[in-house]
Scaffold this motif. Structure first.
Motif, PDB file in Angstrom:
ATOM      1  N   GLY A  40      10.372  -6.065  -3.093  1.00 14.29           N
ATOM      2  CA  GLY A  40       9.638  -5.958  -4.132  1.00 14.29           C
ATOM      3  C   GLY A  40       8.428  -6.522  -4.389  1.00 14.29           C
ATOM      4  N   ASN A  41       8.202  -7.774  -3.526  1.00 13.07           N
ATOM      5  CA  ASN A  41       6.887  -8.373  -3.574  1.00 13.07           C
ATOM      6  C   ASN A  41       5.665  -7.524  -3.458  1.00 13.07           C
ATOM      7  OD1 ASN A  41       8.339 -10.809  -3.963  1.00 13.07           O
ATOM      8  ND2 ASN A  41       8.283 -11.365  -1.804  1.00 13.07           N
ATOM      9  N   VAL A  42       4.754  -7.925  -3.957  1.00 14.19           N
ATOM     10  CA  VAL A  42       3.355  -6.931  -4.008  1.00 14.19           C
ATOM     11  C   VAL A  42       2.679  -7.561  -2.963  1.00 14.19           C
ATOM     12  CG1 VAL A  42       1.339  -6.381  -5.422  1.00 14.19           C
ATOM     13  CG2 VAL A  42       3.444  -6.419  -6.393  1.00 14.19           C
ATOM     14  N   HIS A  57       0.496  -2.530  -1.581  1.00 14.81           N
ATOM     15  CA  HIS A  57       1.866  -2.129  -1.629  1.00 14.81           C
ATOM     16  C   HIS A  57       2.591  -2.761  -2.878  1.00 14.81           C
ATOM     17  CE1 HIS A  57       1.946  -0.543   2.755  1.00 14.81           C
ATOM     18  NE2 HIS A  57       1.148  -0.108   2.182  1.00 14.81           N
ATOM     19  N   CYS A  58       2.981  -2.054  -3.876  1.00 14.26           N
ATOM     20  CA  CYS A  58       3.790  -2.306  -4.996  1.00 14.26           C
ATOM     21  C   CYS A  58       4.860  -1.407  -5.159  1.00 14.26           C
ATOM     22  CB  CYS A  58       2.931  -2.506  -6.173  1.00 14.26           C
ATOM     23  SG  CYS A  58       3.685  -2.975  -7.783  1.00 14.26           S
ATOM     24  N   GLU A  64      -4.815   1.850  -4.115  1.00 12.96           N
ATOM     25  CA  GLU A  64      -6.121   1.844  -3.462  1.00 12.96           C
ATOM     26  C   GLU A  64      -7.027   1.008  -4.515  1.00 12.96           C
ATOM     27  OE1 GLU A  64      -8.841   2.386  -0.716  1.00 12.96           O
ATOM     28  OE2 GLU A  64      -6.868   2.621  -0.384  1.00 12.96           O
ATOM     29  N   ALA A  65      -7.425  -0.146  -4.193  1.00 13.44           N
ATOM     30  CA  ALA A  65      -8.347  -1.056  -4.984  1.00 13.44           C
ATOM     31  C   ALA A  65      -9.730  -0.585  -4.713  1.00 13.44           C
ATOM     32  CB  ALA A  65      -8.042  -2.510  -4.752  1.00 13.44           C
ATOM     33  N   ALA A  87       2.014   5.726   4.250  1.00 15.08           N
ATOM     34  CA  ALA A  87       2.927   4.508   4.193  1.00 15.08           C
ATOM     35  C   ALA A  87       4.183   4.753   3.802  1.00 15.08           C
ATOM     36  CB  ALA A  87       2.280   3.480   2.974  1.00 15.08           C
ATOM     37  N   GLY A  88       4.644   5.951   3.442  1.00 10.29           N
ATOM     38  CA  GLY A  88       5.990   6.234   3.152  1.00 10.29           C
ATOM     39  C   GLY A  88       6.277   6.138   1.840  1.00 10.29           C
ATOM     40  N   PHE A  89       5.419   5.914   0.930  1.00  5.35           N
ATOM     41  CA  PHE A  89       5.501   5.567  -0.393  1.00  5.35           C
ATOM     42  C   PHE A  89       5.573   6.830  -1.424  1.00  5.35           C
ATOM     43  CE2 PHE A  89       5.502   0.782  -1.359  1.00  5.35           C
ATOM     44  CZ  PHE A  89       5.563   0.625  -0.163  1.00  5.35           C
ATOM     45  N   PRO A  90       6.169   7.230  -2.555  1.00  2.00           N
ATOM     46  CA  PRO A  90       6.159   8.409  -3.261  1.00  2.00           C
ATOM     47  C   PRO A  90       4.752   8.447  -4.279  1.00  2.00           C
ATOM     48  CG  PRO A  90       7.684   6.737  -4.373  1.00  2.00           C
ATOM     49  CD  PRO A  90       7.248   6.190  -3.033  1.00  2.00           C
TER      50      PRO A  90
END
Length: 176
Positions: A40-42, A57-58, A64-65, A87-90
Motif C-alpha cells: 500500500g505504500n505510495v 502508484h497509489c 499521472e502527475a 500497470a494493471g491498476f483499475p
C-alpha cells in the motif's frame, strides 16, 4: 537534472507521493516507510518507455502527475487510463499542480466513467459521493469524452483512505 521542466515534474511527483504517504500514515516523521514491504505504500514508478505505467502508484490508482502552465485535462485523463491499464491498476487519475500552493491543494481529475466506477465500488449515491469528496464537474460541450470531475489532492487522499478501508478487494473488477 539538465532539463528544468523535467526537474519541476519530478519535484511535483515527489511532493504528491510524500503527501499521500504522510496522509495515509505510511511513513514516520522523517518520511521513511514504516513497512518498506507494504504493497500500500505510495511510490513513484520507474519509467517504462512505450508501455509507461504512470508516475505514481497509489493502490488501486495510477496517478499521472502534471506540473504545466497550460492544462490539457481530457488528454491527460486518456493518458492516465492507458497507463493504469499497462500497470494493471483499475483506475487512472491526473494530479495537476496548482501554482503557488501546497501539494494538498493540487487538482485531481478523473473521467466520468472512472468517477462512476469508484462511486459504485464505494456503494454511494451520486450526490453523497460528490459532496463527501468535494467533486465538481467540468462539462465542456456535447462531447462527453471531454467531461471530467475534479477534487483536491486532500479530498482524494480521504477517498483513497476510505477506499482501502471499506471496499473489499476484487470489487473494482466487478464494476469495470
Amino acid at each position: 537534472m539538465a532539463n528544468p521542466n523535467k526537474a519541476r515534474g519530478t519535484a511535483w511527483e515527489s511532493a504528491v507521493r510524500d503527501y499521500l504517504n504522510q496522509f495515509l500514515g505510511l511513513v514516520d516523521e522523517r518520511g521513511e516507510f514504516l513497512d518498506p514491504f507494504n504493497a500500500g505504500n505510495v511510490r513513484r514508478a520507474a519509467q517504462e518507455g512505450a508501455r509507461d505505467v504512470g508516475d505514481i502508484h497509489c493502490v488501486p490508482f495510477v496517478l499521472e502527475a502534471k506540473n504545466t502552465a497550460s492544462p490539457a485535462v481530457p488528454t491527460w485523463i486518456r493518458q492516465a487510463k492507458v497507463e493504469a491499464k499497462h500497470a494493471g491498476f483499475p483506475f487512472g487519475v491526473v494530479v495537476q499542480k496548482v501554482r503557488g500552493s501546497a501539494a494538498a491543494a493540487g487538482r485531481v481529475h478523473v473521467s466520468v466513467r472512472t468517477w462512476t466506477r469508484i462511486r459504485i465500488a464505494h456503494g454511494m449515491s451520486t450526490g453523497e459521493f460528490a459532496a463527501l469528496y468535494g467533486w465538481s464537474a467540468s462539462l465542456r460541450g456535447l462531447d462527453t469524452s471531454r467531461w471530467y470531475l475534479t477534487t483536491t489532492l486532500r479530498d482524494f487522499a480521504h477517498l483513497v483512505d476510505d477506499y482501502r478501508r471499506n471496499v473489499p478487494s476484487g470489487v473494482t473488477r466487478a464494476v469495470r
